[in-house]
Design an enzyme around this catalytic site. Structure first.
Site, PDB file in Angstrom:
ATOM      1  N   GLY A 298      -7.684 -15.171   2.958  1.00  0.00           N
ATOM      2  CA  GLY A 298      -8.430 -14.439   3.980  1.00  0.00           C
ATOM      3  C   GLY A 298      -7.831 -14.754   5.328  1.00  0.00           C
ATOM      4  O   GLY A 298      -8.439 -14.099   6.435  1.00  0.00           O
TER       5      GLY A 298
ATOM      6  N   GLU B 289      -6.411 -20.264  -0.986  1.00  0.00           N
ATOM      7  CA  GLU B 289      -5.762 -19.070  -1.667  1.00  0.00           C
ATOM      8  C   GLU B 289      -5.169 -17.855  -0.573  1.00  0.00           C
ATOM      9  O   GLU B 289      -5.520 -16.829  -0.656  1.00  0.00           O
ATOM     10  CB  GLU B 289      -6.579 -18.274  -2.756  1.00  0.00           C
ATOM     11  CG  GLU B 289      -7.114 -19.278  -3.888  1.00  0.00           C
ATOM     12  CD  GLU B 289      -8.189 -18.531  -4.728  1.00  0.00           C
ATOM     13  OE1 GLU B 289      -8.307 -19.231  -5.935  1.00  0.00           O
ATOM     14  OE2 GLU B 289      -8.642 -17.475  -4.349  1.00  0.00           O
ATOM     15  N   PRO B 290      -4.247 -18.540   0.262  1.00  0.00           N
ATOM     16  CA  PRO B 290      -3.651 -17.449   1.197  1.00  0.00           C
ATOM     17  C   PRO B 290      -2.515 -16.541   0.674  1.00  0.00           C
ATOM     18  O   PRO B 290      -1.908 -16.878  -0.217  1.00  0.00           O
ATOM     19  CB  PRO B 290      -2.964 -18.598   2.274  1.00  0.00           C
ATOM     20  CG  PRO B 290      -2.612 -19.410   1.483  1.00  0.00           C
ATOM     21  CD  PRO B 290      -3.819 -19.601   0.399  1.00  0.00           C
ATOM     22  N   GLY B 291      -2.904 -15.259   0.958  1.00  0.00           N
ATOM     23  CA  GLY B 291      -1.828 -14.256   0.469  1.00  0.00           C
ATOM     24  C   GLY B 291      -1.418 -13.498   1.619  1.00  0.00           C
ATOM     25  O   GLY B 291       0.001 -13.862   2.141  1.00  0.00           O
TER      26      GLY B 291
ATOM     27  N   TYR C 151      -8.116   1.487   4.908  1.00  0.00           N
ATOM     28  CA  TYR C 151      -9.112   0.603   5.491  1.00  0.00           C
ATOM     29  C   TYR C 151      -8.842   0.817   7.041  1.00  0.00           C
ATOM     30  O   TYR C 151      -9.459   0.210   7.818  1.00  0.00           O
ATOM     31  CB  TYR C 151      -8.325  -0.729   5.491  1.00  0.00           C
ATOM     32  CG  TYR C 151      -8.372  -1.361   3.963  1.00  0.00           C
ATOM     33  CD1 TYR C 151      -9.524  -1.563   3.224  1.00  0.00           C
ATOM     34  CD2 TYR C 151      -7.257  -1.914   3.539  1.00  0.00           C
ATOM     35  CE1 TYR C 151      -9.441  -2.182   1.861  1.00  0.00           C
ATOM     36  CE2 TYR C 151      -6.827  -2.253   2.376  1.00  0.00           C
ATOM     37  CZ  TYR C 151      -8.015  -2.500   1.551  1.00  0.00           C
ATOM     38  OH  TYR C 151      -7.925  -3.029   0.322  1.00  0.00           O
TER      39      TYR C 151
ATOM     40  N   CYS D 160       0.556  15.194   0.614  1.00  0.00           N
ATOM     41  CA  CYS D 160      -0.189  16.439   0.804  1.00  0.00           C
ATOM     42  C   CYS D 160      -1.674  16.145   1.079  1.00  0.00           C
ATOM     43  O   CYS D 160      -2.436  16.555   0.495  1.00  0.00           O
ATOM     44  CB  CYS D 160      -0.029  17.326  -0.294  1.00  0.00           C
ATOM     45  SG  CYS D 160      -0.535  18.971  -0.165  1.00  0.00           S
ATOM     46  N   GLU D 161      -1.791  15.237   2.172  1.00  0.00           N
ATOM     47  CA  GLU D 161      -2.969  14.823   2.794  1.00  0.00           C
ATOM     48  C   GLU D 161      -2.961  14.777   4.271  1.00  0.00           C
ATOM     49  O   GLU D 161      -1.926  14.158   4.791  1.00  0.00           O
ATOM     50  CB  GLU D 161      -3.460  13.295   2.264  1.00  0.00           C
ATOM     51  CG  GLU D 161      -3.578  13.006   0.820  1.00  0.00           C
ATOM     52  CD  GLU D 161      -4.685  13.751   0.084  1.00  0.00           C
ATOM     53  OE1 GLU D 161      -5.844  13.703   1.018  1.00  0.00           O
ATOM     54  OE2 GLU D 161      -4.576  14.025  -0.999  1.00  0.00           O
TER      55      GLU D 161
END
Ligand code: PLP
Length: 479
Positions: free
Chosen positions: A277, A319-321, A369, A396-397
């Site tokens: 995180g 647990e860094p990503g 997000y 198409c949004e």
């Protein structure tokens, strides 16, 4: 300067549009004499010509530097309090076999969240003992595979999963006729600490799908300990993502250490997993503290809590990503339609929409997000005045926005290459085939060379999945 009235508060007035801000661009990003962006010593025009666009570009020097910096910062900080750390790279952020090998060679371990991620890890040669597996609903088949492979630790997420894992171990032993080695397990707990960018709020109860509540930990650990085939090594917690300082971790550590100490009085508990995180800067609005400061803050709080509880400082796992791969990634797009849209809100205001040949299928984070990114004209320099733009995709949004707001030269036009910074984490991993869009290739760049990490899809790749079409092609071939 057109469009300035529409700039969000956090967006600085444009200075040099060719500037490469090291807060969100990769370490090796530079401009050539003609203004073309180079990453890892490779011109983006060359990358686009060779691999097409959109294209995920990964700067190998940045990945390596980030993994090393995080590993070393935590190793030093924990050593200062007489402990140690295991760094699991969170594969969910960005997973390819080459990245697994890179992490392995840097001495990191690997956190996987599914049978698919586990398969990549094993195929890439990560030693099974260095793999941790988590997930809130691991299937029996996934647990069976993890046990057969000899995965180092499994993070148990529910009481129900204890029985499922024990069954998987028993069935495997019956099949092979071998006495099973004890499976190391952690227990995922929800601490009630919700960490987000600058704040955390504590609540008595959790309302989310991961882990067990602190109040249920004693029962769960007693159950784990009642099974001789399981070895309980410690608690696991992950308080959220984009955490910019150690305040949220401090609060979680205090709560976790109280339970850790209670469990240690029954039998030794050697470890504590604090999850990942650690935040990165996507824009001016983000200001993460340096990783050394976070590591020292975490270690100091851990030592204080251990002293207060009268137990040894546990070994920790992290647990860094995103903090390892985020800034290493850049997505290259080709510009299509450029339009000035009159906003019709009574005041004479115009927003410039710059369309690119990708969008929410290669990066859904803005829609999921509200994530913000920074963009730069990449294929050339320009002396044109700055214009505030919104970069949008071709899906198409109307919510298909790549960059909500940033400055580009006023003369940006069809055929220009644009680069979006900080796309290394959770873009490739979250990509889709929306609107039957083939997913882009991914290349690594280093020392003036590019190498393919992931093949791009084609329309044919997608058609081959449609049983009706693929079947017809097959039948026509047979006829
Ligand atoms: C259990 C766990 N560990 C680690 C991570 C990685 O988080 P990040 O990429 O923000 O470091 C996540 C992400 O959600 C997670 O769920």
């Amino acid at each position: 300067m057109s469009g300035a009235a529409l700039a969000p508060d956090w967006l600085d007035a444009p200075g040099d549009l060719d500037a490469i801000d090291p807060r969100w661009w990769p370490d090796t990003a530079r401009r050539d004499d003609d203004g073309c962006l180079c990453i890892g010593g490779v011109r983006v025009t060359e990358l686009a010509a060779r691999f097409g666009t959109p294209l995920y570009v990964i700067d190998w020097a940045t990945i390596t530097a980030q993994a090393t910096a995080i590993r070393d910062a935590f190793t030093r900080a924990l050593a200062d309090v007489g402990s140690a750390v295991t760094v699991y790279y969170a594969g969910k952020a960005l997973l390819t076999s080459e990245i697994v090998r890179c992490m392995r060679d840097l001495g990191l371990s690997l956190d996987v969240a599914s049978g698919g991620e586990l398969a990549v890890a094993v195929a890439a040669g990560m030693p099974p003992a260095r793999i941790g597996m988590h997930g809130n609903d691991k299937s029996y088949a996934e647990l069976r595979a993890a046990v057969a492979i000899g995965v180092g630790t499994i993070v148990i997420d529910s009481l129900d999963e204890i029985d499922l894992l024990v069954a998987a171990i028993g069935d495997r032993a019956a099949e092979t006729g071998e006495r099973p080695a004890r499976q190391r397990v952690r227990l995922r707990v929800t601490t009630g600490v919700h960490a987000s960018t600058h704040e955390y709020l504590a609540t008595a109860t959790e309302d989310q799908k991961f882990g067990v509540a602190l109040a249920d930990v004693d029962e769960a650990v007693a159950r784990i300990r009642s099974h001789p085939e399981l070895e309980f090594v410690g608690l696991h917690s992950h308080i959220g993502s984009q955490i910019f300082d150690h305040a949220g971790f401090d609060a979680a550590i205090d709560r976790l250490m109280a339970v850790h100490a209670r469990l240690s009085r029954i039998a030794p508990v050697p470890e504590l997993n604090l999850g990942g995180g650690f935040g990165i800067a996507y824009t001016e609005a983000d200001s993460p503290r340096p990783i050394e400061e976070i590591a020292h803050g975490v270690a100091a709080r851990l030592a204080r809590a251990a002293r207060a509880q009268g137990v040894p400082v546990p070994r920790i796992a992290i647990e860094p990503g995103r903090s390892i791969v985020g800034r290493a990634g850049v997505t290259l797009y080709e510009t299509g339609t450029v339009k000035d849209v009159r906003l019709g809100d009574g005041v004479e205001r115009v927003r410039r929409y710059v369309s690119v040949d990708g969008g929410m299928s290669d990066n859904p984070r803005p829609e999921l997000y509200g994530a913000e990114y920074q963009v730069s004209l990449a294929s050339r320099g320009s002396t044109a005045a700055p214009a505030l733009v919104r970069v949008v995709g071709r899906h198409c949004e109307s919510g298909d926005i790549v960059v909500q707001a940033d400055w580009l030269p006023d003369d940006v036009h069809r055929g220009d290459l644009l680069a979006v910074a900080d796309t290394g984490a959770y873009c490739f991993s979250l990509s889709s085939n929306y609107n039957m869009t083939p997913r882009p290739a991914m290349v690594a760049v280093a020392d003036g060379k590019a190498r393919l990490l992931v093949h791009g899809e084609t329309i044919e790749t997608l058609l081959a999945r449609d049983a009706g079409i693929a079947g017809r092609i097959q039948r026509e071939g047979d006829a």
